[in-house]
Motif scaffolding. Structure first.
Motif, PDB file in Angstrom:
ATOM      1  N   TRP A 106      -7.104  -5.917  -1.755  1.00  0.00           N
ATOM      2  CA  TRP A 106      -7.198  -5.500  -0.271  1.00  0.00           C
ATOM      3  C   TRP A 106      -7.064  -4.009  -0.295  1.00  0.00           C
ATOM      4  CZ3 TRP A 106      -8.544  -8.557   4.084  1.00  0.00           C
ATOM      5  CH2 TRP A 106      -8.988  -9.731   3.732  1.00  0.00           C
ATOM      6  N   VAL A 107      -7.606  -3.198  -1.037  1.00  0.00           N
ATOM      7  CA  VAL A 107      -7.458  -1.720  -1.036  1.00  0.00           C
ATOM      8  C   VAL A 107      -8.438  -0.764  -0.705  1.00  0.00           C
ATOM      9  CG1 VAL A 107      -5.925  -2.075  -3.260  1.00  0.00           C
ATOM     10  CG2 VAL A 107      -8.255  -1.637  -3.531  1.00  0.00           C
ATOM     11  N   TYR A 108      -9.437  -1.602   0.113  1.00  0.00           N
ATOM     12  CA  TYR A 108     -10.707  -0.481   0.984  1.00  0.00           C
ATOM     13  C   TYR A 108     -10.286  -0.798   2.474  1.00  0.00           C
ATOM     14  CZ  TYR A 108     -12.603  -1.059  -3.556  1.00  0.00           C
ATOM     15  OH  TYR A 108     -12.826  -1.044  -5.065  1.00  0.00           O
ATOM     16  N   ALA A 109     -10.560   0.453   2.789  1.00  0.00           N
ATOM     17  CA  ALA A 109     -10.736   0.576   4.354  1.00  0.00           C
ATOM     18  C   ALA A 109     -11.946   1.591   4.599  1.00  0.00           C
ATOM     19  CB  ALA A 109      -9.490   1.246   4.822  1.00  0.00           C
ATOM     20  N   GLY A 110     -12.848   1.052   5.512  1.00  0.00           N
ATOM     21  CA  GLY A 110     -13.877   1.727   5.737  1.00  0.00           C
ATOM     22  C   GLY A 110     -14.957   2.075   4.830  1.00  0.00           C
ATOM     23  N   GLY A 111     -14.892   1.025   3.752  1.00  0.00           N
ATOM     24  CA  GLY A 111     -15.852   1.041   2.634  1.00  0.00           C
ATOM     25  C   GLY A 111     -15.321   2.009   1.574  1.00  0.00           C
ATOM     26  N   ARG A 112     -14.050   2.570   1.523  1.00  0.00           N
ATOM     27  CA  ARG A 112     -13.377   3.428   0.681  1.00  0.00           C
ATOM     28  C   ARG A 112     -12.141   2.820   0.221  1.00  0.00           C
ATOM     29  NH1 ARG A 112     -12.920   8.264   4.372  1.00  0.00           N
ATOM     30  NH2 ARG A 112     -11.187   7.123   4.392  1.00  0.00           N
ATOM     31  N   LYS A 113     -11.981   3.046  -1.194  1.00  0.00           N
ATOM     32  CA  LYS A 113     -10.590   2.612  -1.830  1.00  0.00           C
ATOM     33  C   LYS A 113      -9.788   3.495  -1.547  1.00  0.00           C
ATOM     34  CE  LYS A 113      -9.092   0.960  -6.297  1.00  0.00           C
ATOM     35  NZ  LYS A 113      -9.484   0.533  -7.606  1.00  0.00           N
ATOM     36  N   LEU A 114      -8.843   3.279  -0.732  1.00  0.00           N
ATOM     37  CA  LEU A 114      -7.587   4.114  -0.594  1.00  0.00           C
ATOM     38  C   LEU A 114      -6.315   4.277  -1.421  1.00  0.00           C
ATOM     39  CD1 LEU A 114      -7.574   3.931   3.253  1.00  0.00           C
ATOM     40  CD2 LEU A 114      -8.787   5.399   1.929  1.00  0.00           C
ATOM     41  N   ALA A 115      -6.077   5.326  -1.931  1.00  0.00           N
ATOM     42  CA  ALA A 115      -4.789   5.326  -2.991  1.00  0.00           C
ATOM     43  C   ALA A 115      -3.557   4.735  -2.304  1.00  0.00           C
ATOM     44  CB  ALA A 115      -4.679   6.679  -3.419  1.00  0.00           C
ATOM     45  N   GLY A 116      -3.247   5.189  -0.971  1.00  0.00           N
ATOM     46  CA  GLY A 116      -2.199   4.354  -0.126  1.00  0.00           C
ATOM     47  C   GLY A 116      -2.426   3.136  -0.193  1.00  0.00           C
ATOM     48  N   LEU A 117      -3.456   2.457  -0.149  1.00  0.00           N
ATOM     49  CA  LEU A 117      -3.523   1.011   0.195  1.00  0.00           C
ATOM     50  C   LEU A 117      -3.285   0.250  -1.309  1.00  0.00           C
ATOM     51  CD1 LEU A 117      -6.575   0.161   2.410  1.00  0.00           C
ATOM     52  CD2 LEU A 117      -3.983  -0.243   2.948  1.00  0.00           C
ATOM     53  N   VAL A 118      -3.711   0.929  -2.454  1.00  0.00           N
ATOM     54  CA  VAL A 118      -3.529   0.561  -3.811  1.00  0.00           C
ATOM     55  C   VAL A 118      -1.869   0.383  -4.157  1.00  0.00           C
ATOM     56  CG1 VAL A 118      -3.929   1.355  -6.436  1.00  0.00           C
ATOM     57  CG2 VAL A 118      -5.878   1.515  -4.811  1.00  0.00           C
ATOM     58  N   LYS A 119      -1.348   1.559  -3.648  1.00  0.00           N
ATOM     59  CA  LYS A 119       0.286   1.626  -3.735  1.00  0.00           C
ATOM     60  C   LYS A 119       0.834   0.458  -3.082  1.00  0.00           C
ATOM     61  CE  LYS A 119       0.532   6.622  -4.876  1.00  0.00           C
ATOM     62  NZ  LYS A 119       0.902   7.966  -4.299  1.00  0.00           N
ATOM     63  N   ARG A 120       0.327   0.377  -1.726  1.00  0.00           N
ATOM     64  CA  ARG A 120       0.954  -0.587  -0.977  1.00  0.00           C
ATOM     65  C   ARG A 120       0.700  -2.123  -1.490  1.00  0.00           C
ATOM     66  NH1 ARG A 120       1.006  -0.817   5.254  1.00  0.00           N
ATOM     67  NH2 ARG A 120       2.081  -2.795   5.967  1.00  0.00           N
ATOM     68  N   ARG A 121      -0.402  -2.205  -1.715  1.00  0.00           N
ATOM     69  CA  ARG A 121      -0.570  -3.671  -2.333  1.00  0.00           C
ATOM     70  C   ARG A 121      -0.075  -3.944  -3.653  1.00  0.00           C
ATOM     71  NH1 ARG A 121      -1.608  -4.054   2.355  1.00  0.00           N
ATOM     72  NH2 ARG A 121      -3.662  -4.021   3.255  1.00  0.00           N
ATOM     73  N   ASN A 122       0.142  -2.974  -4.606  1.00  0.00           N
ATOM     74  CA  ASN A 122       0.852  -3.472  -5.716  1.00  0.00           C
ATOM     75  C   ASN A 122       2.246  -3.583  -5.445  1.00  0.00           C
ATOM     76  OD1 ASN A 122      -1.316  -3.264  -7.593  1.00  0.00           O
ATOM     77  ND2 ASN A 122      -1.154  -1.090  -7.774  1.00  0.00           N
ATOM     78  N   ALA A 123       2.967  -2.869  -4.482  1.00  0.00           N
ATOM     79  CA  ALA A 123       4.222  -3.210  -4.002  1.00  0.00           C
ATOM     80  C   ALA A 123       4.313  -4.560  -3.566  1.00  0.00           C
ATOM     81  CB  ALA A 123       4.746  -2.015  -2.950  1.00  0.00           C
ATOM     82  N   GLU A 124       3.571  -4.776  -2.497  1.00  0.00           N
ATOM     83  CA  GLU A 124       3.647  -6.337  -2.004  1.00  0.00           C
ATOM     84  C   GLU A 124       3.427  -7.284  -3.171  1.00  0.00           C
ATOM     85  OE1 GLU A 124       1.559  -4.905   2.443  1.00  0.00           O
ATOM     86  OE2 GLU A 124       0.285  -5.512   1.006  1.00  0.00           O
ATOM     87  N   MET A 125       2.343  -6.909  -3.807  1.00  0.00           N
ATOM     88  CA  MET A 125       2.131  -8.074  -4.929  1.00  0.00           C
ATOM     89  C   MET A 125       3.663  -7.988  -5.640  1.00  0.00           C
ATOM     90  SD  MET A 125      -0.370  -8.576  -8.084  1.00  0.00           S
ATOM     91  CE  MET A 125       0.199  -7.235  -9.186  1.00  0.00           C
ATOM     92  N   GLN A 126       4.238  -7.255  -6.059  1.00  0.00           N
ATOM     93  CA  GLN A 126       5.460  -7.181  -6.867  1.00  0.00           C
ATOM     94  C   GLN A 126       6.693  -8.092  -6.084  1.00  0.00           C
ATOM     95  OE1 GLN A 126       5.663  -6.634 -10.131  1.00  0.00           O
ATOM     96  NE2 GLN A 126       3.544  -6.256  -9.857  1.00  0.00           N
ATOM     97  N   ILE A 127       6.744  -7.684  -4.620  1.00  0.00           N
ATOM     98  CA  ILE A 127       7.642  -8.475  -3.827  1.00  0.00           C
ATOM     99  C   ILE A 127       7.417  -9.912  -3.818  1.00  0.00           C
ATOM    100  CG2 ILE A 127       8.526  -8.358  -1.521  1.00  0.00           C
ATOM    101  CD1 ILE A 127       8.172  -5.376  -1.439  1.00  0.00           C
ATOM    102  N   CYS A 128       6.028 -10.165  -3.642  1.00  0.00           N
ATOM    103  CA  CYS A 128       5.482 -11.632  -3.477  1.00  0.00           C
ATOM    104  C   CYS A 128       5.702 -12.431  -4.762  1.00  0.00           C
ATOM    105  CB  CYS A 128       3.700 -11.558  -3.456  1.00  0.00           C
ATOM    106  SG  CYS A 128       3.312 -13.047  -2.561  1.00  0.00           S
ATOM    107  N   LEU A 129       5.756 -11.774  -5.862  1.00  0.00           N
ATOM    108  CA  LEU A 129       6.024 -12.505  -7.064  1.00  0.00           C
ATOM    109  C   LEU A 129       7.560 -12.665  -7.527  1.00  0.00           C
ATOM    110  CD1 LEU A 129       2.998 -10.967  -9.286  1.00  0.00           C
ATOM    111  CD2 LEU A 129       3.534 -13.366  -8.270  1.00  0.00           C
ATOM    112  N   SER A 130       8.499 -11.764  -7.010  1.00  0.00           N
ATOM    113  CA  SER A 130       9.775 -11.761  -7.122  1.00  0.00           C
ATOM    114  C   SER A 130      10.261 -12.974  -7.182  1.00  0.00           C
ATOM    115  CB  SER A 130      10.491 -10.622  -6.265  1.00  0.00           C
ATOM    116  OG  SER A 130      10.383 -11.103  -5.170  1.00  0.00           O
ATOM    117  N   GLY A 131      11.010 -13.542  -7.885  1.00  0.00           N
ATOM    118  CA  GLY A 131      11.657 -14.857  -7.800  1.00  0.00           C
ATOM    119  C   GLY A 131      10.698 -16.052  -8.081  1.00  0.00           C
ATOM    120  N   LEU A 132       9.272 -15.706  -8.295  1.00  0.00           N
ATOM    121  CA  LEU A 132       8.482 -17.040  -8.538  1.00  0.00           C
ATOM    122  C   LEU A 132       8.196 -17.313 -10.052  1.00  0.00           C
ATOM    123  CD1 LEU A 132       5.797 -16.310  -5.809  1.00  0.00           C
ATOM    124  CD2 LEU A 132       7.478 -17.972  -5.802  1.00  0.00           C
ATOM    125  N   ARG A 133       8.322 -16.312 -11.000  1.00  0.00           N
ATOM    126  CA  ARG A 133       8.014 -16.655 -12.295  1.00  0.00           C
ATOM    127  C   ARG A 133       9.248 -17.349 -12.947  1.00  0.00           C
ATOM    128  NH1 ARG A 133       4.205 -11.832 -14.320  1.00  0.00           N
ATOM    129  NH2 ARG A 133       3.326 -11.504 -11.912  1.00  0.00           N
TER     130      ARG A 133
END
Length: 133
Positions: A106-133
């Motif tokens: 989920w890193v695209y907005a208006g058909g463009r890949k946005l660096a800010g969304l790449v950073k945000r989603r990677n951080a969200e994924m790390q938080i999401c996975l925390s404590g699950l493995r």
């Protein structure tokens, strides 16, 4: 949320053309709108509560990491996109790790890949996975 959204007390057009104010608030915003810091704080609290309610209704009993990460995601993309997502289908099937790993898609907005969304989603994924493995 403010870490990713930034805060603007004056309405601006976001990358997909939607008038936005405060930390990504879009509902009923018009260009020319102005908010105080206290108004932004109240809007952010309201939107975080709404995002958490969407996550809690769709997947009750999630651990804190996935719950917080998915609330951040819902805050950003909205409940409609979340409710129709593969991420939610995986979550409901009990594949929490698989759902977390959907976030970086989920890193695209208006058909463009946005660096800010790449950073945000990677951080969200790390938080999401925390404590699950």
């Amino acid at each position: 949320m403010g870490w990713y959204e930034g805060r603007s007390l004056v309405a601006y057009i976001d990358p997909v053309g939607i008038p936005t104010i405060c930390e990504g608030f879009t509902h009923g915003v018009k260009m020319g709108d102005v908010a105080t810091p206290a108004q932004c704080d109240a809007l952010t609290r309201q939107e975080v509560a709404r995002a958490l309610a969407v996550v809690d209704a769709s997947a009750p009993g999630l651990p804190d990491g996935p719950r917080v990460a998915l609330a951040s995601f819902v805050y950003n993309v909205g409940p409609g996109a979340y409710n129709g997502s593969t991420l939610l289908r995986k979550l409901r099937a009990g594949d929490v790790i698989g759902a977390c790993k959907e976030l970086p898609r989920w890193v695209y907005a208006g058909g463009r890949k946005l660096a800010g969304l790449v950073k945000r989603r990677n951080a969200e994924m790390q938080i999401c996975l925390s404590g699950l493995r």
